[in-house]
Motif scaffolding. Sequence first.
Motif, short mmCIF file in Angstrom:
data_model
loop_
_atom_site.label_atom_id
_atom_site.label_comp_id
_atom_site.label_asym_id
_atom_site.label_seq_id
_atom_site.Cartn_x
_atom_site.Cartn_y
_atom_site.Cartn_z
N ASN A 8 0.82 -1.21 0.00
CA ASN A 8 0.00 0.00 0.00
C ASN A 8 0.85 1.27 0.00
O ASN A 8 0.47 2.27 -0.61
N ARG A 9 2.00 1.23 0.68
CA ARG A 9 2.87 2.40 0.69
C ARG A 9 3.41 2.68 -0.71
O ARG A 9 3.41 3.84 -1.17
N GLN A 10 3.85 1.64 -1.40
CA GLN A 10 4.33 1.83 -2.76
C GLN A 10 3.19 2.22 -3.71
O GLN A 10 3.37 3.06 -4.60
N LEU A 11 2.04 1.61 -3.51
CA LEU A 11 0.90 1.91 -4.37
C LEU A 11 0.45 3.35 -4.19
O LEU A 11 0.12 4.04 -5.17
N PRO A 105 -6.88 0.91 -0.33
CA PRO A 105 -6.81 1.98 -1.34
C PRO A 105 -7.97 1.95 -2.32
O PRO A 105 -8.44 3.00 -2.76
N VAL A 106 -8.45 0.75 -2.66
CA VAL A 106 -9.59 0.65 -3.57
C VAL A 106 -10.84 1.23 -2.92
O VAL A 106 -11.60 1.98 -3.55
N VAL A 280 -17.68 4.56 -10.47
CA VAL A 280 -17.35 3.90 -9.20
C VAL A 280 -17.10 2.41 -9.41
O VAL A 280 -16.14 1.85 -8.88
N LEU A 281 -17.95 1.76 -10.19
CA LEU A 281 -17.79 0.32 -10.44
C LEU A 281 -16.54 0.02 -11.25
O LEU A 281 -15.98 -1.08 -11.17
N LEU A 282 -16.09 0.99 -12.03
CA LEU A 282 -14.89 0.81 -12.85
C LEU A 282 -13.66 0.49 -12.01
O LEU A 282 -12.79 -0.28 -12.42
N ILE A 283 -13.59 1.06 -10.81
CA ILE A 283 -12.37 0.96 -10.00
C ILE A 283 -12.09 -0.46 -9.53
O ILE A 283 -11.01 -1.02 -9.81
N PRO A 284 -13.02 -1.10 -8.79
CA PRO A 284 -12.68 -2.47 -8.31
C PRO A 284 -12.49 -3.47 -9.43
O PRO A 284 -11.63 -4.36 -9.33
#
Length: 373
Positions: A8-11, A105-106, A280-284
């Motif tokens: 998560n830190r790198q992301l 993050p997601v 919104v649905l595009l992200i996951p």
Amino acid sequence: MILYRYINRQLFATTVVVTFVLVMVLVSGRFIKYLADAAVGNLAADVLFQLMAFRLPEFLQMILPLSLYIGVLLVLGRMYVDNEIVVLRSGGISDSTLVRSMLPPVAVTCVVIALFSLYVTPKGDAEVARIFEEQQNRSVLELLTPGRFHVRGSDSGHQVTYTEGFNRSAGALSGVFLSDYRRGATEAEGAEVLAVWATEGKLVERYGMSYLALSDGYQYQGKPGEANFRKVHFEQALIRIGKEKQVARPPKVRSWSTADLYASEDNDAQAELQWRVSLVLLIPIMVLAAIPLARVNPRQGRFGKLIPAILVYMLYLGALLVTRSWISDAPQGQVPVWMHMGWVHLIAALLVALLYLWPGWRARQRYERGRRA
């Protein structure tokens, strides 16, 4: 878990950098366009940053999903190149663990995009529309910069305006020059010039239109190239400089609130509502797709599959935009059942599931062939 914090830190760092770069590119292009409009007098210089501020949520809601998607590709691609994924696999880390590590993050990105697309961006679009409406109803002189010539042209001619000084609060000008060059309907008629110079001028409103009340000046009228110009001195003159005030048009559906879109049965409103939810649905869906798409051979490098993966994202986004256009263009009240963005998301989800199942299926096929051999 240490692995979750590491990823998560790198992301987070990669997503922020990609977002910053994409925002700068998009904002710079839009700002240059607005700056060009301000240079020719179509926009006042003091509204440029307001326009950019109100348009920023719209830019971010399009850029953030792509930035997160690219961030996942880059982070996992580097881990494949550095053989970190190989070490994690040997330690029992599967794709499901990687998916769980990216849930925070997601989730945060989904909340931010939902806030932008469902609430903030419509309000920003409404403010942008209001500003443009105000700019269209402003007179030419209100957009003037003292000491500079302001030129506006068309196929039939052009107008030049100049003032030495302008007190905007009082609407008073000093050293006013106006020139109107008109081409004739035919070549035989030629062109005609009407020029006015006045010591002072003041903006006034009459019958819903803008006029300039001039004091102590001269009017010159004639055809270029001829010596028979007519010169008239005047103490007071009234010149119309603006068009009739336009009645405010109803806002476009992109400026409607989400509640208004939900209550409306209009095709454009339904297409806009589906588009906002689709962001919104595009992200996951695309983050799930990025995990198998990021698999690269160390010899390929971390960017080995970046271009194909971005093309997949653009194909998904393009399918949503095409469906949105189809819904808007369909006859009112006759939208087919298949013409819905939900089907695009369903097909995308099935293809993502296939990405996860395909390696296991191929491994079983190779095992069966080897056992038969």
